[in-house]
Design an enzyme around this catalytic site. Structure first.
Site, PDB file in Angstrom:
ATOM      1  N   GLN B 112     -22.524 -21.845  79.922  1.00 42.24           N
ATOM      2  CA  GLN B 112     -22.558 -20.681  79.084  1.00 42.24           C
ATOM      3  C   GLN B 112     -21.340 -20.407  78.063  1.00 42.24           C
ATOM      4  O   GLN B 112     -20.179 -19.992  78.731  1.00 42.24           O
ATOM      5  CB  GLN B 112     -22.742 -19.424  80.221  1.00 42.24           C
ATOM      6  CG  GLN B 112     -22.683 -18.255  79.819  1.00 42.24           C
ATOM      7  CD  GLN B 112     -22.653 -16.995  80.660  1.00 42.24           C
ATOM      8  OE1 GLN B 112     -21.965 -17.283  81.844  1.00 42.24           O
ATOM      9  NE2 GLN B 112     -23.122 -15.773  80.573  1.00 42.24           N
ATOM     10  N   SER B 151     -17.586 -22.527  82.945  1.00 42.71           N
ATOM     11  CA  SER B 151     -17.764 -23.152  84.175  1.00 42.71           C
ATOM     12  C   SER B 151     -18.748 -24.153  83.689  1.00 42.71           C
ATOM     13  O   SER B 151     -19.514 -24.182  83.005  1.00 42.71           O
ATOM     14  CB  SER B 151     -18.572 -22.161  85.108  1.00 42.71           C
ATOM     15  OG  SER B 151     -17.748 -20.988  85.388  1.00 42.71           O
ATOM     16  N   GLU B 234     -27.650 -13.360  85.368  1.00 40.78           N
ATOM     17  CA  GLU B 234     -26.598 -13.816  85.917  1.00 40.78           C
ATOM     18  C   GLU B 234     -26.197 -12.957  87.213  1.00 40.78           C
ATOM     19  O   GLU B 234     -25.694 -13.384  88.304  1.00 40.78           O
ATOM     20  CB  GLU B 234     -25.540 -13.807  84.764  1.00 40.78           C
ATOM     21  CG  GLU B 234     -23.967 -14.177  85.472  1.00 40.78           C
ATOM     22  CD  GLU B 234     -23.166 -14.666  84.605  1.00 40.78           C
ATOM     23  OE1 GLU B 234     -23.192 -14.141  83.272  1.00 40.78           O
ATOM     24  OE2 GLU B 234     -21.892 -15.335  84.971  1.00 40.78           O
ATOM     25  N   SER B 365     -17.014  -8.013  85.023  1.00 40.73           N
ATOM     26  CA  SER B 365     -16.057  -7.520  86.193  1.00 40.73           C
ATOM     27  C   SER B 365     -16.622  -6.505  86.822  1.00 40.73           C
ATOM     28  O   SER B 365     -17.502  -5.688  86.349  1.00 40.73           O
ATOM     29  CB  SER B 365     -14.887  -7.416  85.730  1.00 40.73           C
ATOM     30  OG  SER B 365     -14.944  -6.082  84.997  1.00 40.73           O
ATOM     31  N   GLU B 367     -15.321  -3.736  87.397  1.00 39.35           N
ATOM     32  CA  GLU B 367     -14.980  -2.468  86.614  1.00 39.35           C
ATOM     33  C   GLU B 367     -16.068  -2.070  85.714  1.00 39.35           C
ATOM     34  O   GLU B 367     -16.559  -1.155  85.441  1.00 39.35           O
ATOM     35  CB  GLU B 367     -13.696  -2.416  86.000  1.00 39.35           C
ATOM     36  CG  GLU B 367     -12.395  -2.614  86.985  1.00 39.35           C
ATOM     37  CD  GLU B 367     -12.090  -3.655  87.776  1.00 39.35           C
ATOM     38  OE1 GLU B 367     -12.663  -4.798  86.979  1.00 39.35           O
ATOM     39  OE2 GLU B 367     -11.871  -3.572  88.730  1.00 39.35           O
TER      40      GLU B 367
HETATM   41  C1  FAD Z   1     -14.542 -17.755  88.012  1.00 38.52           C
HETATM   42  C2  FAD Z   1     -14.958 -17.460  86.538  1.00 38.52           C
HETATM   43  C3  FAD Z   1     -16.033 -18.081  86.076  1.00 38.52           C
HETATM   44  C4  FAD Z   1     -16.228 -17.768  84.696  1.00 38.52           C
HETATM   45  N1  FAD Z   1     -17.268 -18.341  84.073  1.00 38.52           N
HETATM   46  C5  FAD Z   1     -17.691 -18.020  82.806  1.00 38.52           C
HETATM   47  C6  FAD Z   1     -18.706 -18.951  82.054  1.00 38.52           C
HETATM   48  O1  FAD Z   1     -19.341 -19.714  82.621  1.00 38.52           O
HETATM   49  N2  FAD Z   1     -19.025 -18.442  80.670  1.00 38.52           N
HETATM   50  C7  FAD Z   1     -18.508 -17.518  80.344  1.00 38.52           C
HETATM   51  O2  FAD Z   1     -18.894 -17.229  79.295  1.00 38.52           O
HETATM   52  N3  FAD Z   1     -17.625 -16.842  80.914  1.00 38.52           N
HETATM   53  C8  FAD Z   1     -17.173 -16.963  82.079  1.00 38.52           C
HETATM   54  N4  FAD Z   1     -16.162 -16.209  82.823  1.00 38.52           N
HETATM   55  C9  FAD Z   1     -15.501 -15.302  82.170  1.00 38.52           C
HETATM   56  C10 FAD Z   1     -15.632 -13.933  82.570  1.00 38.52           C
HETATM   57  O3  FAD Z   1     -17.279 -13.523  82.129  1.00 38.52           O
HETATM   58  C11 FAD Z   1     -14.537 -12.834  82.036  1.00 38.52           C
HETATM   59  O4  FAD Z   1     -13.534 -13.229  82.356  1.00 38.52           O
HETATM   60  C12 FAD Z   1     -14.956 -11.326  82.344  1.00 38.52           C
HETATM   61  O5  FAD Z   1     -15.821 -10.945  81.475  1.00 38.52           O
HETATM   62  C13 FAD Z   1     -13.478 -10.490  82.074  1.00 38.52           C
HETATM   63  O6  FAD Z   1     -12.892 -10.579  80.816  1.00 38.52           O
HETATM   64  P1  FAD Z   1     -11.487 -11.274  80.510  1.00 38.52           P
HETATM   65  O7  FAD Z   1     -11.105 -12.165  81.421  1.00 38.52           O
HETATM   66  O8  FAD Z   1     -10.953 -11.073  79.152  1.00 38.52           O
HETATM   67  O9  FAD Z   1     -10.748  -9.681  81.119  1.00 38.52           O
HETATM   68  P2  FAD Z   1     -10.373  -8.563  80.370  1.00 38.52           P
HETATM   69  O10 FAD Z   1     -11.863  -8.095  79.544  1.00 38.52           O
HETATM   70  O11 FAD Z   1      -9.442  -8.385  79.422  1.00 38.52           O
HETATM   71  O12 FAD Z   1     -10.165  -7.367  81.680  1.00 38.52           O
HETATM   72  C14 FAD Z   1      -8.942  -7.354  82.304  1.00 38.52           C
HETATM   73  C15 FAD Z   1      -9.257  -6.327  83.141  1.00 38.52           C
HETATM   74  O13 FAD Z   1      -9.622  -4.882  82.833  1.00 38.52           O
HETATM   75  C16 FAD Z   1     -10.682  -4.433  83.043  1.00 38.52           C
HETATM   76  N5  FAD Z   1     -11.420  -3.694  82.138  1.00 38.52           N
HETATM   77  C17 FAD Z   1     -11.884  -4.191  80.862  1.00 38.52           C
HETATM   78  N6  FAD Z   1     -12.391  -3.112  80.299  1.00 38.52           N
HETATM   79  C18 FAD Z   1     -12.522  -2.191  81.107  1.00 38.52           C
HETATM   80  C19 FAD Z   1     -12.934  -1.130  81.017  1.00 38.52           C
HETATM   81  N7  FAD Z   1     -13.613  -0.421  79.994  1.00 38.52           N
HETATM   82  N8  FAD Z   1     -12.891  -0.077  82.071  1.00 38.52           N
HETATM   83  C20 FAD Z   1     -12.159  -0.429  83.322  1.00 38.52           C
HETATM   84  N9  FAD Z   1     -11.745  -1.486  83.330  1.00 38.52           N
HETATM   85  C21 FAD Z   1     -11.703  -2.564  82.295  1.00 38.52           C
HETATM   86  C22 FAD Z   1     -11.315  -5.736  83.685  1.00 38.52           C
HETATM   87  O14 FAD Z   1     -12.155  -5.337  84.548  1.00 38.52           O
HETATM   88  C23 FAD Z   1     -10.235  -6.546  84.349  1.00 38.52           C
HETATM   89  O15 FAD Z   1      -9.885  -6.382  85.341  1.00 38.52           O
HETATM   90  C24 FAD Z   1     -15.821 -16.668  84.098  1.00 38.52           C
HETATM   91  C25 FAD Z   1     -14.781 -15.969  84.600  1.00 38.52           C
HETATM   92  C26 FAD Z   1     -14.293 -16.392  85.932  1.00 38.52           C
HETATM   93  C27 FAD Z   1     -13.218 -15.664  86.583  1.00 38.52           C
END
Ligand code: FAD
Lengths: 379, 397
Positions: B112, B151, B234, B365, B367
């Site tokens: 993905q 992933s 998902e 997440s 959140e």
């Molecule tokens: C093990 C793992 C596997 C993954 N696999 C895939 C994959 O196969 N394909 C893919 O496309 N993605 C994948 N992801 C990515 C995942 O979807 C993102 O990490 C996730 O959407 C969060 O984005 P970010 O890491 O940029 O965090 P950010 O968006 O920067 O968030 C940082 C923190 O702020 C919080 N936050 C953000 N916005 C808000 C809000 N409006 N209100 C309150 N809190 C908020 C978040 O919850 C988080 O705790 C994977 C992630 C992990 C950890």
């Protein structure tokens, strides 16, 4: 109950600044990360610096013995800074656990101080790291009349490559604490959840031992060492939690999503405010335990149980929140926050879990456990 | 409508024609797909029979009893849980025929390509560009950008990809949904090591990647709506797994508890019972969700299942490490590897504890899921959004 001093003195703040400056220079996260997978997971050079330049590896040891003549309060401040950096040094094993036993051993330990205070040698207490202060005296090692020790101890922290082991053993006249040269023991490294505090299993086969504390005192001294360890570990947990909170706040002030700084979302502000509150509690509890241990207060056991229970949980929560609020980057090896998560989780088990420490309050605070649970009527 | 009895008969027919003991496992899986017994709720010809989803359990039980090979869902979770339902709903007939069979049999692994360094929670801000190269019948798209946390990208043959096709409209409107060929020379997959030691996810750099227009899913500019189908699926795939009582993590914990009387304390006992109750409630919630859905697509309720799953997984794995005491201090192996599977229940307690931390980040997440529940289920007003109605290229990111 004497008044507790819960603040940091000027001397303690100076000590903190000095330690912090050295650690900032010698122990940046990337260096800690690189080291933990190398041949030498602990930093011997840093240890010598802590001993010789800062004189902080024997703070509570009297000056007459070569120490700094300070107290466990200062030792606790150093632990806060070591926790804040996840520093890979054997401070808990050597400067806290082993040192407590050696101080209690009096003249029998006299010969050990020069090398320990100079940082040429380190020591550790040969107990399984998860042992709680109120646990039964460990009987995995036997000592014969000639002082030869045979047996095994698993998951010991801070085992020196060549140094001193203090081994609790069942001797001919009862339990004793023995000094054993690490070189006379088979040491097998063991995969550790905490990458920065290596563990080892020990096998002793007629290893020559020297009695430090005999049967009349051994149980009490071991308890004191573990209690001191658990109480001061709270300060390490405090430093660790403070790092996690500060690092997360800094990140969320920078990271933008949805066209704004993520830290501007109220849901996250409240989370971090709650965490701050927990950390403030941890600071008070850790200081109280350190002060009570330093002054030999009769209330020390209660305050250690409170600190271990609270700080153990807060450190884990702070580290877990830090991982979560960093998002994907928090799940990577490259970002150091996992070092703190692993240290926090292992610390939660070290020297008794929070639940174990709370259970000790059943007796210490006269809050007896309930009786037998009711049976189901039809059983 | 197909009944359970008919499925039993049909399954017996498959087993008679293709004895699992003597048939090549892949041949068996293909035959199962062609017999409509892969996912019975899919349409005939595409691995299903248009039967109620709940009846899948009947087929699975018969096949398991006969010792038939399965398609090892842990290897192909993204294909099964996310790509397939999206292709089924939005794909052309040709796309469905091309992709679904090898996806289900596990011959082709999917990944993905959604998240980017600057677009995680705010996925709609994504910056990977897809530019149309010409107007003729052979015209396609050229894609440039960077994806992250992908992933299984190191194993994947295909990816579901979101890319920006129109930077001049507000961010949700200028996204299109593609199937990306991971063997294209412009696709560069680099391992990203996780806190477990393994590199389960990757960074993926896309440089001049060519995608034929036939591999676009849905209409140009409709990518965001289509992605909702993927994301809702998902979340159900992560949180709504059908498990027996004491399945998954609670089962591991309960077994340890039963086998090790020396580890038991009153406090841990209370927490175990709490975890056991929570696991049972989550299981029943999942059952109820499935009964509500019967067929059809999951809505925001999937968010609830995933939110509850992540919380429970973290609670149980943290408790397991504490319960194990000395063994909880250990860790099997930190060696960097690129795993073939995503398995939340694998390896040792330390691994499970660390891996579970990802459950509240991946797939939206916790959140963000709370925001979805608050806004889409409870109808509470959304946060003020400055970036919703301005063209993407002018929005502050
Ligand atoms: C093990 C793992 C596997 C993954 N696999 C895939 C994959 O196969 N394909 C893919 O496309 N993605 C994948 N992801 C990515 C995942 O979807 C993102 O990490 C996730 O959407 C969060 O984005 P970010 O890491 O940029 O965090 P950010 O968006 O920067 O968030 C940082 C923190 O702020 C919080 N936050 C953000 N916005 C808000 C809000 N409006 N209100 C309150 N809190 C908020 C978040 O919850 C988080 O705790 C994977 C992630 C992990 C950890």
């Amino acid at each position: 109950m004497t008044e507790l001093d819960l603040l940091y003195s000027e001397v303690e703040e100076d000590l903190r600044s000095a330690v912090r400056a050295v650690l900032a220079d010698r122990c940046p996260p990337q260096a800690v990360l690189a080291r933990c997978e190398g041949q030498e997971p602990q930093d011997a050079g840093l240890w010598r610096t802590l001993a010789r330049e800062l004189g902080v590896v024997a703070l509570q040891v009297p000056e007459a013995l070569g120490g700094a003549g300070a107290s466990l309060r200062e030792t606790a401040v150093v632990l806060e800074e070591l926790g804040r950096t996840c520093a890979p040094v054997p401070f808990l094993g050597s400067a806290v656990l082993a040192t407590t036993v050696l101080l209690a051993a009096g003249d029998r330990a006299a010969g050990e101080w020069p090398a320990l205070c100079a940082g040429d040698r380190t020591a550790t207490l040969a107990v399984t790291l998860s042992t709680a202060p109120d646990a039964a005296f460990p009987l995995g090692v036997r000592a014969d009349a000639a002082g030869a020790l045979t047996g095994a101890v698993g998951s010991v922290a801070d085992v020196p490559a060549a140094g001193l082991l203090i081994v609790p053993a069942d001797g001919p006249d009862g339990p004793g604490l023995y000094a054993v040269d690490a070189a006379d023991v088979t040491v097998t490294a063991r995969g550790s959840l905490d990458l920065t505090r290596p563990l080892a299993d020990l096998r002793l086969e007629a290893a020559p031992g020297r009695l430090l504390v005999g049967p009349d005192q051994a149980e009490a001294v071991l308890w004191e060492a573990l209690l001191t360890g658990a109480g001061l570990l709270a300060s390490e947990q405090l430093g660790l939690a403070e790092w996690c909170l500060a690092t997360t706040v800094a990140y969320l002030r920078e990271r933008r999503q949805f066209g704004r700084v993520v830290g501007s979302f109220q849901a996250l502000k409240h989370r971090l405010a709650d965490l701050w509150l927990d950390v403030a509690g941890a600071r008070a509890a850790a200081r109280a335990a350190a002060d009570a241990l330093a002054t030999g207060s009769a209330d020390a056991a209660v305050l250690v149980a409170v600190a271990a229970s609270h700080c153990g949980a807060v450190a884990v929560r702070a580290a877990e929140e830090a991982v979560q609020l960093h998002g994907g980057i928090g799940m990577t090896w490259e970002h150091p926050v996992h070092l703190y998560l692993k240290r926090a989780k292992a610390d939660q088990l070290a020297l008794g879990t929070p639940g174990r420490h709370r259970a000790s309050l059943a007796t210490l605070a006269a809050l007896p456990v309930p009786g037998q649970l009711p049976r189901l009527p039809h059983v | 409508m197909t009944t359970a009895d008919e499925l039993v008969t049909r399954t017996a027919g498959l087993l008679a024609a293709h004895d699992p003991a003597t048939t090549d496992p892949l041949e068996f899986l293909r035959a199962r797909f062609d017999a409509g017994l892969a996912w019975v709720h899919f349409p005939p010809g595409l691995g299903g029979l248009g039967a109620p989803r709940a009846l899948q359990a009947v087929v699975d039980a018969e096949l398991a009893a006969a010792g038939a090979p399965d398609n090892d869902p842990r290897r192909i979770g993204i294909g099964l849980g996310m790509a397939a339902p999206t292709i089924l709903r939005y794909g052309t007939e040709e796309q469905k025929r091309r992709f679904l069979r090898p996806l289900w049999t596990g011959e082709e692994v999917w990944c993905q390509l959604f998240s980017e360094p600057g677009a995680g929670s705010d996925l709609a801000a994504l910056a990977t560009r897809a530019v149309r190269d010409g107007d003729g019948p052979d015209a396609g798209w050229t894609v440039d950008g960077q994806k992250v946390w992908t992933s299984s990208a190191h194993l994947a043959r295909w990816a579901i990809l979101l890319a920006r096709t129109d930077p001049d409209v507000p961010k949700h409107q200028g996204i299109s949904y593609f199937v990306c060929d991971m063997t294209d020379p412009g696709v560069d997959v680099r391992p990203l090591r996780q806190l477990t030691g393994e590199a389960e996810f990757n960074e993926v750099f896309l440089t001049g990647v060519r995608i034929p227009d036939a591999h676009r899913l849905g209409a140009v500019g409709e990518g965001w709506q289509i992605a909702q189908t993927t994301l809702n699926n998902e979340r159900v795939a992560i949180g709504g797994q059908r498990t027996p009582r004491e399945g998954g993590l609670i089962g591991i914990l309960a077994e340890t508890w039963r086998r090790h009387p020396e580890l038991r304390t009153h406090e841990l006992h209370q927490r175990l019972l709490q975890g056991w109750t929570d696991a049972e409630v989550l299981r029943l919630m999942g059952e109820r969700l499935r009964q509500q859905l019967a067929v059809g697509q999951p809505g925001p309720e999937g968010a609830a299942a995933k939110l509850a799953f992540a919380r429970l997984a973290q609670e149980l794995t943290g408790l397991e490490v504490e319960l194990l005491a000395e063994d909880g201090l250990g860790y099997g192996d930190w060696t960097m590897s690129r795993p073939e599977l995503v398995d939340f229940t694998g390896r040792d307690a330390g691994y499970r504890y660390l891996r579970a931390k990802g459950n509240s980040i991946e797939g939206g997440s916790s959140e963000i899921l709370r925001n979805i529940i608050a806004e889409r289920v409870l109808g509470l007003p959304a946060e003020p959004r400055s970036d919703k109605d301005v063209p993407w290229k002018e929005s502050a990111r």
